[in-house]
Design a protein around this motif. Structure first.
Motif, PDB file in Angstrom:
ATOM      1  N   GLN A  66     -11.863  10.017  13.143  1.00  0.00           N
ATOM      2  CA  GLN A  66     -10.526  10.379  13.616  1.00  0.00           C
ATOM      3  C   GLN A  66     -10.505  10.362  15.140  1.00  0.00           C
ATOM      4  O   GLN A  66     -11.308  11.026  15.803  1.00  0.00           O
ATOM      5  CB  GLN A  66     -10.122  11.747  13.087  1.00  0.00           C
ATOM      6  CG  GLN A  66      -9.910  11.726  11.572  1.00  0.00           C
ATOM      7  CD  GLN A  66      -9.468  13.061  11.028  1.00  0.00           C
ATOM      8  OE1 GLN A  66     -10.165  14.053  11.191  1.00  0.00           O
ATOM      9  NE2 GLN A  66      -8.333  13.091  10.369  1.00  0.00           N
TER      10      GLN A  66
ATOM     11  N   THR B 294      -6.950   7.634  11.622  1.00  0.00           N
ATOM     12  CA  THR B 294      -8.179   7.806  10.848  1.00  0.00           C
ATOM     13  C   THR B 294      -8.671   6.443  10.384  1.00  0.00           C
ATOM     14  O   THR B 294      -7.916   5.676   9.778  1.00  0.00           O
ATOM     15  CB  THR B 294      -7.930   8.714   9.623  1.00  0.00           C
ATOM     16  OG1 THR B 294      -7.436   9.978  10.058  1.00  0.00           O
ATOM     17  CG2 THR B 294      -9.214   8.927   8.837  1.00  0.00           C
TER      18      THR B 294
ATOM     19  N   LEU C 173     -10.873   4.330   7.922  1.00  0.00           N
ATOM     20  CA  LEU C 173     -11.443   4.471   6.588  1.00  0.00           C
ATOM     21  C   LEU C 173     -12.288   3.238   6.272  1.00  0.00           C
ATOM     22  O   LEU C 173     -11.794   2.113   6.329  1.00  0.00           O
ATOM     23  CB  LEU C 173     -10.320   4.630   5.551  1.00  0.00           C
ATOM     24  CG  LEU C 173     -10.733   5.001   4.138  1.00  0.00           C
ATOM     25  CD1 LEU C 173     -11.387   6.375   4.117  1.00  0.00           C
ATOM     26  CD2 LEU C 173      -9.529   4.988   3.206  1.00  0.00           C
TER      27      LEU C 173
ATOM     28  N   CYS D  25      -9.828   0.387   7.217  1.00  0.00           N
ATOM     29  CA  CYS D  25      -8.383   0.607   7.146  1.00  0.00           C
ATOM     30  C   CYS D  25      -7.994   1.579   8.256  1.00  0.00           C
ATOM     31  O   CYS D  25      -8.780   2.448   8.637  1.00  0.00           O
ATOM     32  CB  CYS D  25      -7.982   1.208   5.801  1.00  0.00           C
ATOM     33  SG  CYS D  25      -8.441   0.213   4.362  1.00  0.00           S
TER      34      CYS D  25
ATOM     35  N   LYS E  35      -5.450   4.496   9.073  1.00  0.00           N
ATOM     36  CA  LYS E  35      -4.603   5.442   8.360  1.00  0.00           C
ATOM     37  C   LYS E  35      -3.810   6.268   9.352  1.00  0.00           C
ATOM     38  O   LYS E  35      -4.367   6.847  10.294  1.00  0.00           O
ATOM     39  CB  LYS E  35      -5.482   6.353   7.488  1.00  0.00           C
ATOM     40  CG  LYS E  35      -4.775   7.048   6.345  1.00  0.00           C
ATOM     41  CD  LYS E  35      -5.801   7.719   5.444  1.00  0.00           C
ATOM     42  CE  LYS E  35      -5.162   8.216   4.156  1.00  0.00           C
ATOM     43  NZ  LYS E  35      -6.166   8.836   3.264  1.00  0.00           N
ATOM     44  N   SER E  36      -2.488   6.317   9.175  1.00  0.00           N
ATOM     45  CA  SER E  36      -1.624   7.101  10.059  1.00  0.00           C
ATOM     46  C   SER E  36      -1.690   8.577   9.685  1.00  0.00           C
ATOM     47  O   SER E  36      -2.258   8.947   8.658  1.00  0.00           O
ATOM     48  CB  SER E  36      -0.184   6.593   9.984  1.00  0.00           C
ATOM     49  OG  SER E  36       0.340   6.782   8.678  1.00  0.00           O
TER      50      SER E  36
ATOM     51  N   GLY F  70      -0.809   9.710   6.180  1.00  0.00           N
ATOM     52  CA  GLY F  70      -1.610   9.253   5.058  1.00  0.00           C
ATOM     53  C   GLY F  70      -1.360   7.829   4.632  1.00  0.00           C
ATOM     54  O   GLY F  70      -1.949   7.365   3.653  1.00  0.00           O
ATOM     55  N   ARG F  71      -0.528   7.080   5.358  1.00  0.00           N
ATOM     56  CA  ARG F  71      -0.264   5.689   4.998  1.00  0.00           C
ATOM     57  C   ARG F  71      -1.197   4.740   5.759  1.00  0.00           C
ATOM     58  O   ARG F  71      -1.753   5.100   6.783  1.00  0.00           O
ATOM     59  CB  ARG F  71       1.203   5.327   5.266  1.00  0.00           C
ATOM     60  CG  ARG F  71       2.168   6.002   4.286  1.00  0.00           C
ATOM     61  CD  ARG F  71       3.588   5.543   4.499  1.00  0.00           C
ATOM     62  NE  ARG F  71       4.145   6.025   5.764  1.00  0.00           N
ATOM     63  CZ  ARG F  71       5.321   5.635   6.245  1.00  0.00           C
ATOM     64  NH1 ARG F  71       6.048   4.747   5.577  1.00  0.00           N
ATOM     65  NH2 ARG F  71       5.762   6.130   7.381  1.00  0.00           N
ATOM     66  N   PHE F  72      -1.323   3.520   5.228  1.00  0.00           N
ATOM     67  CA  PHE F  72      -2.229   2.525   5.796  1.00  0.00           C
ATOM     68  C   PHE F  72      -1.431   1.434   6.503  1.00  0.00           C
ATOM     69  O   PHE F  72      -0.375   1.002   6.022  1.00  0.00           O
ATOM     70  CB  PHE F  72      -3.087   1.900   4.693  1.00  0.00           C
ATOM     71  CG  PHE F  72      -3.970   2.885   3.990  1.00  0.00           C
ATOM     72  CD1 PHE F  72      -5.231   3.179   4.475  1.00  0.00           C
ATOM     73  CD2 PHE F  72      -3.537   3.541   2.841  1.00  0.00           C
ATOM     74  CE1 PHE F  72      -6.054   4.094   3.835  1.00  0.00           C
ATOM     75  CE2 PHE F  72      -4.346   4.457   2.190  1.00  0.00           C
ATOM     76  CZ  PHE F  72      -5.608   4.735   2.693  1.00  0.00           C
TER      77      PHE F  72
ATOM     78  N   TRP G 287       1.046   2.910   1.052  1.00  0.00           N
ATOM     79  CA  TRP G 287       0.341   4.094   0.569  1.00  0.00           C
ATOM     80  C   TRP G 287      -1.031   3.784  -0.017  1.00  0.00           C
ATOM     81  O   TRP G 287      -1.833   4.692  -0.227  1.00  0.00           O
ATOM     82  CB  TRP G 287       1.184   4.829  -0.469  1.00  0.00           C
ATOM     83  CG  TRP G 287       2.373   5.510   0.132  1.00  0.00           C
ATOM     84  CD1 TRP G 287       3.672   5.124   0.029  1.00  0.00           C
ATOM     85  CD2 TRP G 287       2.362   6.692   0.944  1.00  0.00           C
ATOM     86  NE1 TRP G 287       4.477   5.989   0.737  1.00  0.00           N
ATOM     87  CE2 TRP G 287       3.702   6.967   1.310  1.00  0.00           C
ATOM     88  CE3 TRP G 287       1.357   7.536   1.399  1.00  0.00           C
ATOM     89  CZ2 TRP G 287       4.053   8.054   2.100  1.00  0.00           C
ATOM     90  CZ3 TRP G 287       1.703   8.622   2.192  1.00  0.00           C
ATOM     91  CH2 TRP G 287       3.041   8.870   2.527  1.00  0.00           C
ATOM     92  N   GLU G 288      -1.322   2.516  -0.288  1.00  0.00           N
ATOM     93  CA  GLU G 288      -2.613   2.142  -0.857  1.00  0.00           C
ATOM     94  C   GLU G 288      -3.343   1.191   0.092  1.00  0.00           C
ATOM     95  O   GLU G 288      -2.704   0.358   0.751  1.00  0.00           O
ATOM     96  CB  GLU G 288      -2.426   1.469  -2.218  1.00  0.00           C
ATOM     97  CG  GLU G 288      -1.828   2.386  -3.280  1.00  0.00           C
ATOM     98  CD  GLU G 288      -2.717   3.555  -3.626  1.00  0.00           C
ATOM     99  OE1 GLU G 288      -3.956   3.408  -3.530  1.00  0.00           O
ATOM    100  OE2 GLU G 288      -2.191   4.614  -3.999  1.00  0.00           O
ATOM    101  N   PRO G 289      -4.679   1.268   0.153  1.00  0.00           N
ATOM    102  CA  PRO G 289      -5.454   0.380   1.037  1.00  0.00           C
ATOM    103  C   PRO G 289      -5.595  -1.018   0.448  1.00  0.00           C
ATOM    104  O   PRO G 289      -6.690  -1.477   0.115  1.00  0.00           O
ATOM    105  CB  PRO G 289      -6.800   1.095   1.146  1.00  0.00           C
ATOM    106  CG  PRO G 289      -6.938   1.833  -0.137  1.00  0.00           C
ATOM    107  CD  PRO G 289      -5.535   2.260  -0.526  1.00  0.00           C
TER     108      PRO G 289
END
Length: 492
Positions: free
Chosen positions: A140, A176, A178, A185, A187-188, A191-193, A202-204
């Motif tokens: 992060q 973040t 991932l 990935c 990530k905002s 929690g979205r990619f 919403w999914e990687p």
């Protein structure tokens, strides 16, 4: 922009993963290297250093041993050199899939192999000579565009991520990283990619996964079509452009993310600098003027509070607190006392900060009472990743147990209530403490945990029993530590 180290690029450390999904490891016994470890821990962490000459060669330094990787003319590889000699010079040859081939500069041979059969004697590159880079930093951070010198953040109005901020302020600036299937990935904070076309999903999915490349100490993110992420247009919208090679526009730096907090005083109003230089508890909402960047000095453990208006809190004549300092000094340092759900702040004059009747803050009290107690809330970690000395915190597969020695990590969700935090794990269950202090992640009801920011980049988590969460030798997360130190401190 703040000075005094508030904006500091992270030192890139990483692991190298071979074709058999095993990590390059430096052993203290005989200073040997192997590729047998299934996860990234201390022995598997390396740092890249420039060679002594102005050339393309680089050095690989073991963070565990503090010594350099070297390859002899006969292909034998070790990590014994305290100072880099010619055999320590390697060329990094990035491949189309993002993996690295490592070539000995003086001998021209390639480094690879499996388990304890590593050598630098191959004359050509095969899968055994290819290495994937796995970052070993806390995932992060803030993302800074090298070309624009602007920070990326979530823009809810446009439903995208943009690089247009002079400072990484507020919850939206947290990114973040991932690591999944050898790719990364982004990530905002919600929690979205980030997908390569600029959309947030919403999914990687495949188009939200990037191959990581290192160039001149900065990072580039290559999508599945071989194009690189870059800020586009006047707003700096992050999306993959047309470039097939990373130039300055496609490079990013990762910077350390300090805690940003709001403080609620006894009058149930937020501490703010909205109405001038005086720091006062006089606002009913928490916006930029009520948000303060909290930086902890590693030696004294005292902290500073930096404002969005560009000044530090500082002690002034007659004990007043104003946001006028442009540099860190004795008068900008405050000692934080952790008092359960509340905190008290002691200024450099040895007195506690209190809220006066008009809401202004002043360091004029000799003891802590109602008006010297503040509720401190962390606002830029809605998503939480914890790392201890042995690895990351992650929920064990098929169990509610939390391990503290994993190379991969779970992203937990935080909520806040009256000075305490509730932590939600994978599957939506809450963290809770059970028998012998064991911490699990399947609670139906939220349990309160107290956060104490004890060191730069590290916090202690206190359970309802009064004990601190600790990673033990068994790798289990337990609330059984008496003091917020050692294994009870967590990178967050």
């Amino acid at each position: 922009m703040p000075t005094n180290g508030l904006h500091r690029a992270l030192r890139i450390q990483f692991g190298l993963v071979n074709d058999a999904d095993r990590y390059l490891t430096a052993e203290r016994f005989g200073f040997k290297v192997n590729a047998s470890a299934p996860s990234l821990k201390r022995k598997q962490i390396w740092a890249l250093e420039p060679g002594p000459a102005r050339g393309a060669a680089v050095l690989f330094r073991s963070s565990h041993l503090g010594r350099y990787l070297a390859a002899g003319e006969d292909g034998r590889v070790s990590c014994e050199a305290e100072r880099p000699g010619p055999d320590c010079h390697f060329l990094v040859l990035p491949q189309p899939d993002g993996r690295w081939a490592l070539q000995s500069e003086p001998h021209g041979r390639f480094f690879g192999g499996a388990e304890d059969r590593l050598s630098c004697f191959a004359t050509a590159i095969s899968p055994a000579e290819l290495w994937t880079v796995h970052l070993a930093i806390h995932p992060q951070a803030h993302l800074l565009s090298v070309s624009r010198r602007r920070y990326a953040h979530l823009c809810p109005q446009e439903d995208e991520m943009v690089a247009d901020s002079n400072a990484p302020w507020g919850v939206g600036a947290l990114v973040t990283l991932l690591f999944q299937s050898r790719r990364y990935c982004l990530k905002s904070c919600d929690g979205r990619f980030l997908r390569s076309d600029g959309r947030l999903v919403w999914e990687p999915e495949a188009r939200a996964r990037y191959t990581l490349e290192l160039k001149a100490g900065s990072l580039a993110f290559k999508d599945c079509d071989g194009r690189y992420l870059a800020p586009a247009g006047p707003a700096g919208t992050l999306r993959a452009g047309r470039s097939a090679r990373p130039g300055k526009d496609e490079l990013f730096d990762l910077e350390e993310s300090h805690p940003q907090v709001v403080l609620l005083a006894a009058n149930r109003r937020y501490v703010s600098v909205r109405q001038g230089v005086n720091v006062s508890a006089n606002q009913d909402e928490e916006l930029d003027h009520e948000t303060f960047l909290m930086q902890i000095d590693q030696e004294t453990k005292k902290c500073t509070f930096y404002c969005s208006t560009g000044g530090y809190w500082t002690l002034v004549t007659h004990g007043g607190i104003q946001a006028t300092a442009t540099q860190v000094s004795v008068n900008t340092m405050f000692e934080v006392e952790w008092r359960g759900r509340r905190v008290a702040l002691k200024a450099s004059n040895g007195r506690y900060v209190c809220m006066k009747k008009n809401g202004q803050l002043a360091a004029i009290s000799d003891f802590v009472g109602e008006f010297e107690a503040f509720t401190l809330k962390l606002i830029n970690r809605p998503l939480l990743v914890l790392r201890g000395g042995d690895g990351f915190v992650r929920q064990r597969r098929g169990s509610s147990q939390l391990d503290t020695n994993r190379s991969g990590y779970d992203v937990f969700r935080l909520s806040f209530s009256d000075g305490a935090y509730q932590i939600r794990g994978r599957g939506g269950g809450f963290w809770h403490t059970g028998s012998h202090g064991r911490v699990c992640s399947d609670g139906d009801r939220a349990e309160d945990f107290l956060f104490e920011f004890r060191e730069r980049g590290r916090l202690a988590i206190r359970a309802r029993s009064g004990k601190y969460l600790r990673g033990g030798a068994s790798g289990l997360l337990r609330a059984d530590a008496d003091a917020p130190a050692g294994a009870a401190l967590w990178e967050y």
